[in-house]
Design a protein around this motif. Sequence first.
Motif, PDB file in Angstrom:
ATOM      1  N   GLU A  76     111.065  53.660 -62.749  1.00 37.87           N
ATOM      2  CA  GLU A  76     110.188  54.590 -62.044  1.00 37.87           C
ATOM      3  C   GLU A  76     110.271  54.393 -60.549  1.00 37.87           C
ATOM      4  O   GLU A  76     110.174  55.351 -59.777  1.00 37.87           O
ATOM      5  CB  GLU A  76     108.754  54.407 -62.524  1.00 37.87           C
ATOM      6  CG  GLU A  76     108.524  55.096 -63.847  1.00 37.87           C
ATOM      7  CD  GLU A  76     107.139  54.848 -64.402  1.00 37.87           C
ATOM      8  OE1 GLU A  76     106.639  55.704 -65.127  1.00 37.87           O
ATOM      9  OE2 GLU A  76     106.549  53.788 -64.101  1.00 37.87           O
ATOM     10  N   ASN A  77     110.408  53.148 -60.141  1.00 35.02           N
ATOM     11  CA  ASN A  77     110.614  52.913 -58.705  1.00 35.02           C
ATOM     12  C   ASN A  77     111.888  53.586 -58.230  1.00 35.02           C
ATOM     13  O   ASN A  77     111.927  54.172 -57.146  1.00 35.02           O
ATOM     14  CB  ASN A  77     110.686  51.413 -58.426  1.00 35.02           C
ATOM     15  CG  ASN A  77     109.342  50.758 -58.610  1.00 35.02           C
ATOM     16  OD1 ASN A  77     108.329  51.431 -58.631  1.00 35.02           O
ATOM     17  ND2 ASN A  77     109.346  49.458 -58.743  1.00 35.02           N
ATOM     18  N   MET A  78     112.867  53.454 -59.080  1.00 32.90           N
ATOM     19  CA  MET A  78     114.128  54.110 -58.756  1.00 32.90           C
ATOM     20  C   MET A  78     113.914  55.609 -58.629  1.00 32.90           C
ATOM     21  O   MET A  78     114.448  56.261 -57.725  1.00 32.90           O
ATOM     22  CB  MET A  78     115.141  53.812 -59.877  1.00 32.90           C
ATOM     23  CG  MET A  78     116.529  54.330 -59.609  1.00 32.90           C
ATOM     24  SD  MET A  78     117.451  53.298 -58.469  1.00 32.90           S
ATOM     25  CE  MET A  78     117.871  51.923 -59.526  1.00 32.90           C
ATOM     26  N   GLN A  79     113.132  56.114 -59.555  1.00 37.99           N
ATOM     27  CA  GLN A  79     112.844  57.549 -59.535  1.00 37.99           C
ATOM     28  C   GLN A  79     112.187  57.934 -58.227  1.00 37.99           C
ATOM     29  O   GLN A  79     112.551  58.915 -57.599  1.00 37.99           O
ATOM     30  CB  GLN A  79     111.926  57.877 -60.717  1.00 37.99           C
ATOM     31  CG  GLN A  79     111.264  59.228 -60.658  1.00 37.99           C
ATOM     32  CD  GLN A  79     112.126  60.293 -61.287  1.00 37.99           C
ATOM     33  OE1 GLN A  79     113.074  59.977 -62.001  1.00 37.99           O
ATOM     34  NE2 GLN A  79     111.807  61.530 -61.042  1.00 37.99           N
ATOM     35  N   ARG A  80     111.210  57.145 -57.836  1.00 38.53           N
ATOM     36  CA  ARG A  80     110.495  57.479 -56.609  1.00 38.53           C
ATOM     37  C   ARG A  80     111.417  57.393 -55.414  1.00 38.53           C
ATOM     38  O   ARG A  80     111.361  58.216 -54.500  1.00 38.53           O
ATOM     39  CB  ARG A  80     109.304  56.537 -56.431  1.00 38.53           C
ATOM     40  CG  ARG A  80     107.973  57.223 -56.632  1.00 38.53           C
ATOM     41  CD  ARG A  80     106.812  56.260 -56.584  1.00 38.53           C
ATOM     42  NE  ARG A  80     106.437  55.804 -57.922  1.00 38.53           N
ATOM     43  CZ  ARG A  80     106.309  54.529 -58.264  1.00 38.53           C
ATOM     44  NH1 ARG A  80     106.532  53.588 -57.384  1.00 38.53           N
ATOM     45  NH2 ARG A  80     105.991  54.203 -59.488  1.00 38.53           N
ATOM     46  N   MET A  81     112.231  56.384 -55.425  1.00 40.58           N
ATOM     47  CA  MET A  81     113.173  56.232 -54.317  1.00 40.58           C
ATOM     48  C   MET A  81     114.086  57.432 -54.219  1.00 40.58           C
ATOM     49  O   MET A  81     114.321  57.990 -53.148  1.00 40.58           O
ATOM     50  CB  MET A  81     114.006  54.973 -54.533  1.00 40.58           C
ATOM     51  CG  MET A  81     113.485  53.783 -53.792  1.00 40.58           C
ATOM     52  SD  MET A  81     114.331  52.276 -54.273  1.00 40.58           S
ATOM     53  CE  MET A  81     116.040  52.742 -54.201  1.00 40.58           C
ATOM     54  N   MET A  82     114.563  57.785 -55.375  1.00 41.56           N
ATOM     55  CA  MET A  82     115.493  58.908 -55.385  1.00 41.56           C
ATOM     56  C   MET A  82     114.793  60.191 -54.975  1.00 41.56           C
ATOM     57  O   MET A  82     115.354  61.011 -54.258  1.00 41.56           O
ATOM     58  CB  MET A  82     116.093  59.078 -56.786  1.00 41.56           C
ATOM     59  CG  MET A  82     116.939  57.906 -57.204  1.00 41.56           C
ATOM     60  SD  MET A  82     118.414  57.761 -56.162  1.00 41.56           S
ATOM     61  CE  MET A  82     119.557  57.038 -57.322  1.00 41.56           C
ATOM     62  N   GLU A  83     113.569  60.331 -55.440  1.00 40.49           N
ATOM     63  CA  GLU A  83     112.849  61.548 -55.081  1.00 40.49           C
ATOM     64  C   GLU A  83     112.599  61.619 -53.601  1.00 40.49           C
ATOM     65  O   GLU A  83     112.649  62.691 -52.996  1.00 40.49           O
ATOM     66  CB  GLU A  83     111.525  61.606 -55.847  1.00 40.49           C
ATOM     67  CG  GLU A  83     111.653  62.248 -57.209  1.00 40.49           C
ATOM     68  CD  GLU A  83     110.334  62.277 -57.948  1.00 40.49           C
ATOM     69  OE1 GLU A  83     109.327  61.768 -57.388  1.00 40.49           O
ATOM     70  OE2 GLU A  83     110.303  62.799 -59.059  1.00 40.49           O
ATOM     71  N   ASP A  84     112.306  60.473 -53.012  1.00 43.13           N
ATOM     72  CA  ASP A  84     112.102  60.478 -51.566  1.00 43.13           C
ATOM     73  C   ASP A  84     113.370  60.878 -50.838  1.00 43.13           C
ATOM     74  O   ASP A  84     113.318  61.444 -49.744  1.00 43.13           O
ATOM     75  CB  ASP A  84     111.644  59.088 -51.101  1.00 43.13           C
ATOM     76  CG  ASP A  84     110.237  58.781 -51.579  1.00 43.13           C
ATOM     77  OD1 ASP A  84     109.848  57.598 -51.581  1.00 43.13           O
ATOM     78  OD2 ASP A  84     109.527  59.747 -51.941  1.00 43.13           O
ATOM     79  N   MET A  85     114.443  60.554 -51.454  1.00 44.69           N
ATOM     80  CA  MET A  85     115.702  60.932 -50.824  1.00 44.69           C
ATOM     81  C   MET A  85     116.171  62.293 -51.300  1.00 44.69           C
ATOM     82  O   MET A  85     117.307  62.688 -51.027  1.00 44.69           O
ATOM     83  CB  MET A  85     116.768  59.876 -51.150  1.00 44.69           C
ATOM     84  CG  MET A  85     116.423  58.515 -50.579  1.00 44.69           C
ATOM     85  SD  MET A  85     117.796  57.366 -50.697  1.00 44.69           S
ATOM     86  CE  MET A  85     117.876  57.085 -52.450  1.00 44.69           C
ATOM     87  N   PHE A  86     115.282  62.902 -52.011  1.00 41.09           N
ATOM     88  CA  PHE A  86     115.580  64.244 -52.514  1.00 41.09           C
ATOM     89  C   PHE A  86     116.811  64.254 -53.416  1.00 41.09           C
ATOM     90  O   PHE A  86     117.570  65.212 -53.451  1.00 41.09           O
ATOM     91  CB  PHE A  86     115.755  65.253 -51.377  1.00 41.09           C
ATOM     92  CG  PHE A  86     114.495  65.372 -50.556  1.00 41.09           C
ATOM     93  CD1 PHE A  86     114.419  64.778 -49.305  1.00 41.09           C
ATOM     94  CD2 PHE A  86     113.403  66.059 -51.050  1.00 41.09           C
ATOM     95  CE1 PHE A  86     113.249  64.891 -48.559  1.00 41.09           C
ATOM     96  CE2 PHE A  86     112.245  66.156 -50.303  1.00 41.09           C
ATOM     97  CZ  PHE A  86     112.164  65.576 -49.058  1.00 41.09           C
ATOM     98  N   VAL A  87     116.970  63.157 -54.120  1.00 43.24           N
ATOM     99  CA  VAL A  87     118.073  63.103 -55.087  1.00 43.24           C
ATOM    100  C   VAL A  87     117.452  63.216 -56.463  1.00 43.24           C
ATOM    101  O   VAL A  87     116.587  62.424 -56.820  1.00 43.24           O
ATOM    102  CB  VAL A  87     118.854  61.787 -54.973  1.00 43.24           C
ATOM    103  CG1 VAL A  87     119.887  61.666 -56.065  1.00 43.24           C
ATOM    104  CG2 VAL A  87     119.474  61.670 -53.605  1.00 43.24           C
ATOM    105  N   PRO A  88     117.850  64.197 -57.213  1.00 43.33           N
ATOM    106  CA  PRO A  88     117.240  64.352 -58.535  1.00 43.33           C
ATOM    107  C   PRO A  88     117.593  63.154 -59.416  1.00 43.33           C
ATOM    108  O   PRO A  88     118.742  62.743 -59.501  1.00 43.33           O
ATOM    109  CB  PRO A  88     117.854  65.653 -59.060  1.00 43.33           C
ATOM    110  CG  PRO A  88     119.089  65.850 -58.261  1.00 43.33           C
ATOM    111  CD  PRO A  88     118.867  65.206 -56.944  1.00 43.33           C
ATOM    112  N   TYR A  89     116.600  62.675 -60.000  1.00 44.03           N
ATOM    113  CA  TYR A  89     116.776  61.518 -60.877  1.00 44.03           C
ATOM    114  C   TYR A  89     116.271  61.901 -62.254  1.00 44.03           C
ATOM    115  O   TYR A  89     115.156  62.350 -62.408  1.00 44.03           O
ATOM    116  CB  TYR A  89     115.979  60.332 -60.335  1.00 44.03           C
ATOM    117  CG  TYR A  89     116.467  59.009 -60.857  1.00 44.03           C
ATOM    118  CD1 TYR A  89     115.679  58.243 -61.695  1.00 44.03           C
ATOM    119  CD2 TYR A  89     117.724  58.517 -60.514  1.00 44.03           C
ATOM    120  CE1 TYR A  89     116.117  57.026 -62.164  1.00 44.03           C
ATOM    121  CE2 TYR A  89     118.170  57.304 -60.982  1.00 44.03           C
ATOM    122  CZ  TYR A  89     117.358  56.563 -61.813  1.00 44.03           C
ATOM    123  OH  TYR A  89     117.803  55.354 -62.277  1.00 44.03           O
TER     124      TYR A  89
END
Lengths: 247, 583
Positions: A76-89
């Motif tokens: 989930e952290n990864m998800q959030r990180m990716m979302e912040d970078m606007f990378v779909p996870y």
Amino acid sequence: MNRVKVLQAWLWCVSLWSCWLSHAIPLDCKDETGSLIQCTSISQEKLLDRVIQHAELIYRVSEESCTLFIVSSQLENMQRMMEDMFVPYPLHALRNQGGTVCHTKPFPIPGSKTEIQQISDKWLLHSVLMLVQSWMEPLIYLQTTLNRYDDAPDALLNKTKWVSDKLLSLEQGVVVLIRKMLDEGILTPSVFEHTLTPYDEPSPEIPESVLRDYNLLICFKKDAHKMETFLKLLKCRQSNKLSCLSY
Amino acid sequence: MYLSVYVNNNIYKLRGPHFTGCRSREQETFRCWWSAGIFQNLTEPGALRVFYQTKNFLSEWQECPDYTRTVKNECYFNKTFTQIWTSYCIQLRSVRENITYDEACFTVENIVHPDPPIGLNWTLLNVSRSGLHFDVLVRWAPPPSADVQMGWMSLVYQVQYRVRNNSHWEMLDLESGTQQSIYGLHTDKEYEVRVRCKMSAFDNFGEFSDSIIVHVAQIPSKESTFPTTLVLIFGVIGVVILLVLLIFSQQQRLMVIFLPPIPAPKIKGIDPELLKNGKLDQLNSLLSSQDMYKPDFYHEDPWVEFIQLDLDDPAEKNESSDTQHLLGVSRSGSSHVLNFKSDDDSGRASCYDPEIPNPEDLASLLPGHSGRGDNHPLVSRSSSSIPDLGVQQTSEVEETPIQTQPAVPSWVNMDFYAQVSDFTPAGGVVLSPGQLNSCPEKKKEEENEKKIQFQLVSDGAYTSENTARQLSASVPPSPGPEQGYQTFPTQAVEGNLWNGEYLVSTSDSQTPYLLPEAPPAPILPPVSDYTVVQEVDAQHSLLLNPPSSQPAICPHSPNKHLPAMPTMPMGYLTPDLLGNLTP
């Protein structure tokens, strides 16, 4: 491919052997001293109840494993990180969709209630058996993968191990059920057209392997749900046929 | 579709048309809703359309099978179109513009929110003995829409309760059955109970059921508490009565225990009553058996005379004052007999030496008779502070200086000189507190040394001229028929403490108590009637301040010889006079 064929052949032999054993020789029962004795017979109802309990437990544990995996792997952290970078996870999509890629089954299992209600007992049991058997190897693989992680919690490893063991028991029970309810032995193993996921690929990046493992867990949870549903439907039919049919 | 807008360094995400949610109630059908968002021009029906796709075999997008007519922006999937264990993907498109505004994927079992359970009711399990708490069993039925019987849905339930109008709900553990017990509720409070369910191994709870009110009135239960209270009250009253009776019956003993009498000062072995009664001989015998006194001092000098202090004895006031005794009565001769306090003072006789010529005379002269043991202030006061001032009997001692023999070592605690403040009618002397002579040195001194030792008579208030003469002179006092006083040895030598000292005139002359006005013998210069005691020597004899001696401070050399006494004023020797006297 070689390996796949070897595995298939091996599985075929194993299942043949176990089926032959289960057909020819009753299940091994050991008393307190450890010597083999004739198994005490169990009523069909009780057996079905026990099998359903197994399935329920496996299902619940699979769900716990999913949650535990998500928490410990910090997906989930990864998800959030990716979302912040606007990378779909695809984490949530993975979860919501019940797994993007689950290995396909030899025969499709219907999803709607009406269709399922129309499935015969025989096919219900066979479906369950097939499901159980299809998951035995992937779970073993999952254990090895999880051991590779540094920070995989012991609880998760224990649960996976436990599920593997319980699947074996479940399989035994279902086989007995089949024998009892359907009065047939399994002479031929189920035709498994395993499209094994490419486990033999070199382990990719950690995040991807983590995602893949998570996907595996989710698929297993779905299939465990299927097992439980079928078995319960079977039970319903045993007790009261009328109410279980589609209305 | 999001539109990020920066306004004052804040990002605002403005949404275009999007799905607001999808839900299934019973895992057999489901619905999806959307909204047009900020694009108001797309709100008219038909502008936005929903397309779905199942990740099964069919990968074509199909339009929503049923747009609900009654509800706006809702797409309904009935049983035919609902499959579990299958992932769906839906899209929100504007066909006119051919734009996909939103997309979502899910499986149906993941969006199931079961209906609330029905038939919630409660039954009382039990009430606590105190009547303050109770337990209930809450029952319900699964929602009718959920096919639990077939096993299509496995539900777990959660019960919540709270005190009515409270804001906090208590949550109990998940229950897979259809009943649950709630323990520890209070009897006088109203509780709200509600229940909701979800699919086991899934996360979506359904709506709550309607709340029910659980209330158990607090049974006054007087029957159970009544006897207890009564018993308690009666028990307490009984105990109190018992205590009161006990106290009253054992009052005396309790008084002794709780308020013990303060012990009066007493000498070990001596009954205070004895002293009061004046049985002097018994007292003497008792006292002689005491080892309070140092026998050395005691036996050294047979001439032991004691001064009797006779303080405030009101009975004596009835008699003629001491002054009269001193002034007038004494003149009348020795025939005057002092009024003794009690006639049954047989002990008095023991105080008297058989050699004493005239005990009555002596008695008449004394301000305070030692024989009157009952009046003896020392007896009544304390046993330790006996100013036993020995008075040397001049008549009996040839060469030995006058010495006093204190009978009690505590001699040193007493004042060595005190001023007489009053006379008792019986002839006793009332003293005023004097200075402490801080130098009660008890040096052993040579008796042969020519030191004049004065012995205080009646606390030094008086000293006879004769005695003074004797003291001042280096010659040993001659027991000649002088006027003045003769010290009288008393029986106290043998251990009798209570012999006061008294100056006795010679038997023949029967000189009464010498008045200060009496002219002194020409042998010696006139001596004052009372002088300040200067010190005490080892033999516990007083050293009065001779005229030529050192001033009245701690003398370092008590062995001063007294030179010839100068003329002393008739009166108290004041310090300035002392200064005149010092050499």
